[in-house]
Design a protein around this motif. Structure first.
Motif, PDB file in Angstrom:
ATOM      1  N   CYS A  32      -6.623   3.552   4.263  1.00 32.67           N
ATOM      2  CA  CYS A  32      -7.903   2.775   4.381  1.00 32.67           C
ATOM      3  C   CYS A  32      -9.014   3.233   4.005  1.00 32.67           C
ATOM      4  O   CYS A  32      -9.641   4.379   3.906  1.00 32.67           O
ATOM      5  CB  CYS A  32      -7.987   2.952   6.303  1.00 32.67           C
ATOM      6  SG  CYS A  32      -9.463   1.929   6.588  1.00 32.67           S
ATOM      7  N   CYS A  35     -11.399   4.633   6.611  1.00 35.87           N
ATOM      8  CA  CYS A  35     -11.284   5.852   7.684  1.00 35.87           C
ATOM      9  C   CYS A  35     -10.377   6.786   7.398  1.00 35.87           C
ATOM     10  O   CYS A  35     -10.019   7.681   7.955  1.00 35.87           O
ATOM     11  CB  CYS A  35     -10.976   5.344   9.122  1.00 35.87           C
ATOM     12  SG  CYS A  35      -9.464   4.402   9.359  1.00 35.87           S
ATOM     13  N   CYS A  52      -6.661  -2.196  10.209  1.00 39.01           N
ATOM     14  CA  CYS A  52      -6.322  -0.773  10.213  1.00 39.01           C
ATOM     15  C   CYS A  52      -6.088  -0.123  11.511  1.00 39.01           C
ATOM     16  O   CYS A  52      -6.511  -0.530  12.508  1.00 39.01           O
ATOM     17  CB  CYS A  52      -7.604  -0.044   9.867  1.00 39.01           C
ATOM     18  SG  CYS A  52      -7.385   1.960   9.677  1.00 39.01           S
ATOM     19  N   CYS A  55      -9.209   2.218  12.724  1.00 40.83           N
ATOM     20  CA  CYS A  55     -10.609   1.677  12.709  1.00 40.83           C
ATOM     21  C   CYS A  55     -10.655   0.310  12.987  1.00 40.83           C
ATOM     22  O   CYS A  55     -11.848  -0.062  13.265  1.00 40.83           O
ATOM     23  CB  CYS A  55     -11.408   2.273  11.391  1.00 40.83           C
ATOM     24  SG  CYS A  55     -11.221   1.218   9.937  1.00 40.83           S
TER      25      CYS A  55
HETATM   26 ZN   LIG Z   1      -9.367   2.509   8.922  1.00 43.10          ZN
END
Ligand SMILES: [Zn+2]
Ligand SMILES: [Zn+2]
Lengths: 240, 225
Positions: A32, A35, A52, A55
């Protein structure tokens, strides 16, 4: 349409080796961008939305026929922008003096003044970048939509499309025009020309384009179509 | 994002960094840590550490330096030869006051928010994000920080409204308008300030927000959710 990666959160031991991905080389994985959470790539149907696990950010949102739609919307952008440049933008009249001009005319009028840098920067942000992004997107997607191999430097073209997105400011320009009209309302009568409405239409086209855009799908398609990346071949490549 | 938080798994999430890998911020492809450039998209691969913050601070400072003259000098000069206003110079704030004076409260609020509130909030938010980046945080704090980062990233470009207003008004002169409006020095420095803060926000690596999270210690996500 081309399949998109389905991304599932990996919450496993570091040495885990499930089928389809490799935690030592990164093959079959996606991180991601917000994050760093790892996700496993798998097939994803059109219309699904993947977020995700960590996050909650959007990771993939493939839409059926998205490439063709994006190409069509890019051409629409270019056509509308041509209208926005050459048709009258604002018509102003005050005490018998009346005039109308296009953005192109304004740019020419400033061409030798001290304001040239400001006008140039504004023109690039409201006209240049939207058109450039449209061309880059068509360059990236046209071969993919026909199921052919992508053009040379397609990856770079698409990366720049995304990098330039925040600097393309046609919609902010429209709001700025509205504010400017209010400011001169007491001094003169101003009428909006067709070019202004072309800009408003551009906002709608841009919104529609954003709805069809799924970067993950496009990156995947570029990769699956066998992109030679700028002369560098993938080392121990992730290409299936 | 509450949707993501609700679906958050009980076990800690594996990150590229923790797995000894490097994720591409441009396309998401994951590479071994010795890779310098993403083979798929050509972007430079940067590890999520605090070293990247120096770019954030450099652009932030450049933006702040440009923001001072943007507020002190006039955004534009208006001269109306037969008009009611005569000749006037207006800074950003004076422009807002002038709009309110003529009763255009809604437009005044738009300009005030875009040219004063948003830039100020942006400077504070980016500075705060950069200072706490990589420091320990709870999952809730991390989500809040990411939210703030996304808002800053989304809203920053809208500050350009005032620059476009000045550009359009000056362009009206070219239409045979019986008044002359010229951009002041503040228009250029304000435009640069907005551009620099946009670059500052773009240089910030949101992955740093999550670096402080104790992933596998006893106080990880498990306990919190
Ligand atoms: Zn993420
Ligand atoms: Zn990449």
């Amino acid at each position: 349409m081309l399949p998109c990666a389905l991304l599932q959160g990996v919450y496993l031991a570091p040495m885990d080796t499930r089928d389809g991905f490799d935690l030592t080389t990164g093959r079959g994985l996606m991180a991601c961008p917000r994050c760093d959470a790892l996700h496993v790539e798998e097939e994803l149907d059109a219309g699904e939305t993947l977020r995700c696990v960590r996050c909650g950010g959007l990771l993939a949102k493939p839409r059926g026929g998205a490439f063709v739609q994006l190409i069509a919307l890019s051409f629409t952008t270019v056509v509308l922008m041509m209208g926005a440049i050459f048709f009258p933008f604002l018509e102003i009249s005050r005490m018998g003096f009346g005039n109308a001009t296009s953005l192109f005319g304004v740019a020419l009028a400033f061409a030798d003044g001290v304001l040239l840098p400001l006008v140039l920067a504004v023109m690039v942000m409201i006209v240049g970048l939207p058109v450039l992004r449209a061309f880059l997107l068509v360059y990236t997607l046209a071969p993919l939509a026909q199921g052919r191999a992508p053009y040379r430097h397609a990856a770079r073209a698409f990366r720049w499309t995304e990098l330039l997105r925040p600097w393309s400011m046609a919609e902010i320009f429209v709001i700025g025009t509205a504010v400017a009209l209010v400011k001169v309302a007491g001094l003169a009568t101003v009428h909006l020309g067709p070019a202004f409405w072309a800009f408003c239409a551009l906002i709608l086209v841009n919104l529609a384009s954003r709805g069809f855009m799924c970067q993950t799908t496009i990156w995947d398609a570029i990769e699956d179509a066998g992109l030679p990346t700028d002369g560098r071949e993938a080392v121990g490549g992730p290409v299936p | 994002m509450t949707a993501g938080a609700d679906e958050a798994p009980l076990a800690p999430v594996m990150t590229a960094h923790r797995a000894g890998l490097l994720g591409c911020r441009s396309c998401g492809r994951v590479w071994p840590q010795d890779h310098a450039i993403c083979d798929r998209c050509g972007a430079a691969l940067v590890p999520p550490d605090r070293r990247g913050l120096q770019y954030v601070w450099a652009w932030w400072l450049a933006g702040l330096v440009m923001y001072v003259p943007a507020n002190l000098f006039p955004m534009m000069r208006t001269q109306t030869f037969a008009g009611l206003q005569g000749s006037s110079e207006a800074t950003i704030l004076e422009g807002v006051v002038e709009l309110m004076h003529y009763g255009n409260y809604d437009i005044a609020i738009i300009v005030f928010v875009a040219s004063v509130i948003v830039p100020m909030a942006k400077f504070l938010s980016i500075a705060w994000l950069a200072m706490v980046a990589g420091r320990p945080a709870t999952v809730e704090q991390a989500h809040t920080r990411l939210k703030i980062y996304e808002v800053v990233e989304f809203i920053g470009r809208w500050s350009m409204i005032d620059v476009f207003v000045v550009a359009i008004l000056s362009a009206l002169v070219q239409l045979g308008f019986v008044a002359s409006i010229h951009p002041g020095p503040a228009a250029v420095s304000f435009a640069l300030s907005v551009a620099f803060t946009m670059l500052s926000a773009q240089s910030f690596d949101p992955r740093l927000i999550w670096r402080g999270l104790p992933l596998r210690s006893r106080t990880d996500d498990q306990g919190k959710d």
